[in-house]
Write a protein that holds these residues in place. Structure first.
Motif, PDB file in Angstrom:
ATOM      1  N   UNK A  23       0.830  -1.203   0.000  1.00 26.53           N
ATOM      2  CA  UNK A  23       0.000   0.000   0.000  1.00 26.53           C
ATOM      3  C   UNK A  23       0.871   1.263   0.000  1.00 26.53           C
ATOM      4  N   UNK A  24       1.957   1.222   0.771  1.00 27.71           N
ATOM      5  CA  UNK A  24       2.846   2.389   0.825  1.00 27.71           C
ATOM      6  C   UNK A  24       3.499   2.623  -0.529  1.00 27.71           C
ATOM      7  N   UNK A  25       3.897   1.547  -1.187  1.00 27.12           N
ATOM      8  CA  UNK A  25       4.531   1.668  -2.510  1.00 27.12           C
ATOM      9  C   UNK A  25       3.537   2.211  -3.530  1.00 27.12           C
ATOM     10  N   UNK A  26       2.309   1.692  -3.452  1.00 27.52           N
ATOM     11  CA  UNK A  26       1.285   2.146  -4.402  1.00 27.52           C
ATOM     12  C   UNK A  26       0.950   3.610  -4.182  1.00 27.52           C
ATOM     13  N   UNK A  27       0.884   4.048  -2.956  1.00 25.48           N
ATOM     14  CA  UNK A  27       0.578   5.439  -2.646  1.00 25.48           C
ATOM     15  C   UNK A  27       1.703   6.349  -3.124  1.00 25.48           C
ATOM     16  N   UNK A  28       2.918   5.912  -2.935  1.00 25.55           N
ATOM     17  CA  UNK A  28       4.057   6.725  -3.404  1.00 25.55           C
ATOM     18  C   UNK A  28       4.077   6.808  -4.912  1.00 25.55           C
ATOM     19  N   UNK A  29       3.755   5.758  -5.566  1.00 23.16           N
ATOM     20  CA  UNK A  29       3.764   5.727  -7.018  1.00 23.16           C
ATOM     21  C   UNK A  29       2.653   6.637  -7.559  1.00 23.16           C
ATOM     22  N   UNK A  30       1.516   6.672  -6.863  1.00 22.86           N
ATOM     23  CA  UNK A  30       0.398   7.502  -7.305  1.00 22.86           C
ATOM     24  C   UNK A  30       0.761   8.984  -7.202  1.00 22.86           C
ATOM     25  N   UNK A  31       1.405   9.357  -6.116  1.00 25.54           N
ATOM     26  CA  UNK A  31       1.818  10.737  -5.939  1.00 25.54           C
ATOM     27  C   UNK A  31       2.849  11.124  -6.995  1.00 25.54           C
ATOM     28  N   UNK A  32       3.729  10.212  -7.303  1.00 26.80           N
ATOM     29  CA  UNK A  32       4.741  10.467  -8.299  1.00 26.80           C
ATOM     30  C   UNK A  32       4.111  10.731  -9.665  1.00 26.80           C
ATOM     31  N   UNK A  33       3.133   9.991 -10.017  1.00 28.78           N
ATOM     32  CA  UNK A  33       2.459  10.126 -11.324  1.00 28.78           C
ATOM     33  C   UNK A  33       1.715  11.450 -11.401  1.00 28.78           C
TER      34      UNK A  33
END
Length: 237
Positions: free
Chosen positions: A224-234
């Motif tokens: 979940x943390x990785x997915x959230x970070x990736x979403x912010x990056x995009x």
């Protein structure tokens, strides 16, 4: 008066032998009080020995040196003779008792008759009266008294045997109950051991599952943390 020669058999002055004869006459049991009845029958005064001459024993001084003696020399230590003479002394009473009964029953013979001085004496007549009274009026002896107690003893023995049998049966019953209780306790113990083993296994399995759940939760949290970070990056791009 019966066998009157016995007391003088080992010499007229043999006081020890006469004392021993008196004890036999009185039927003294030397086994009851040995110290009080010890008689020195082996004492040999002045080295006196007895020589058999003409069918009689005569005292004779010991002669030193070799030489033939007339007859067989017999010592006062001849225990076999003394024992036999004691027996004859004990038989005096039996002979008098039998003679009293024979004469009372009018059964005189060559050896027991009123012509013999012994059996015509006043002392014997008095003795005969006592014997006749004892024969005509027998008293109950200990054996007869015991015979009267035998039925009671048998009944008491049966009663005691019955009580012992009842007690034995109760003991057997209690023993069986105790064995059954012990068997039940053993079964309960075995079942408890089995249940405890199952609980231990379940606890171990639960602990293992908890560890797996913790690991899975950590992985999910990481994803979940990785997915959230990736979403912010995009979104920033």
């Amino acid at each position: 008066m019966v066998f009157p020669w016995i007391e003088d058999y080992f010499g007229r002055g043999n006081l020890d032998w006469k004392i021993a004869c008196d004890k036999e006459m009185n039927e003294v049991d030397e086994n009851e009080d040995e110290e009080a009845n010890v008689v020195n029958l082996d004492a040999d005064e002045d080295g006196v020995v007895f020589v058999e001459e003409d069918g009689q024993l005569r005292p004779k001084k010991q002669v030193k040196g070799k030489g033939k003696q007339r007859g067989a020399v017999q010592s006062k230590n001849d225990s076999a003779k003394k024992g036999f003479l004691r027996l004859l002394i004990r038989c005096r009473r039996l002979i008098l008792q039998d003679a009293a009964v024979y004469l009372y029953l009018k059964r005189e013979n060559n050896w027991v008759n009123t012509k013999i001085p012994i059996f015509s004496s006043d002392a014997f007549k008095a003795f005969q009266e006592d014997v006749v009274i004892a024969v005509a009026n027998p008293s109950i002896d200990r054996l007869q008294e015991f015979e009267g107690l035998v039925p009671n003893l048998v009944d008491n023995s049966r009663e005691v045997a019955g009580q012992i049998s009842d007690v034995n049966n109760k003991l057997v019953h209690l023993q069986r109950e105790q064995q059954q209780s012990i068997h039940s306790i053993e079964n309960y113990r075995q079942q408890s051991i089995q249940d405890t083993a199952v609980l231990v296994g379940m606890h171990q399995q639960l602990a293992k599952d908890m560890r797996l759940l913790i690991v899975a939760a950590a992985m999910l949290k990481l994803k979940l943390a990785v997915a959230d970070g990736y979403s912010k990056f995009c979104s920033e791009q």
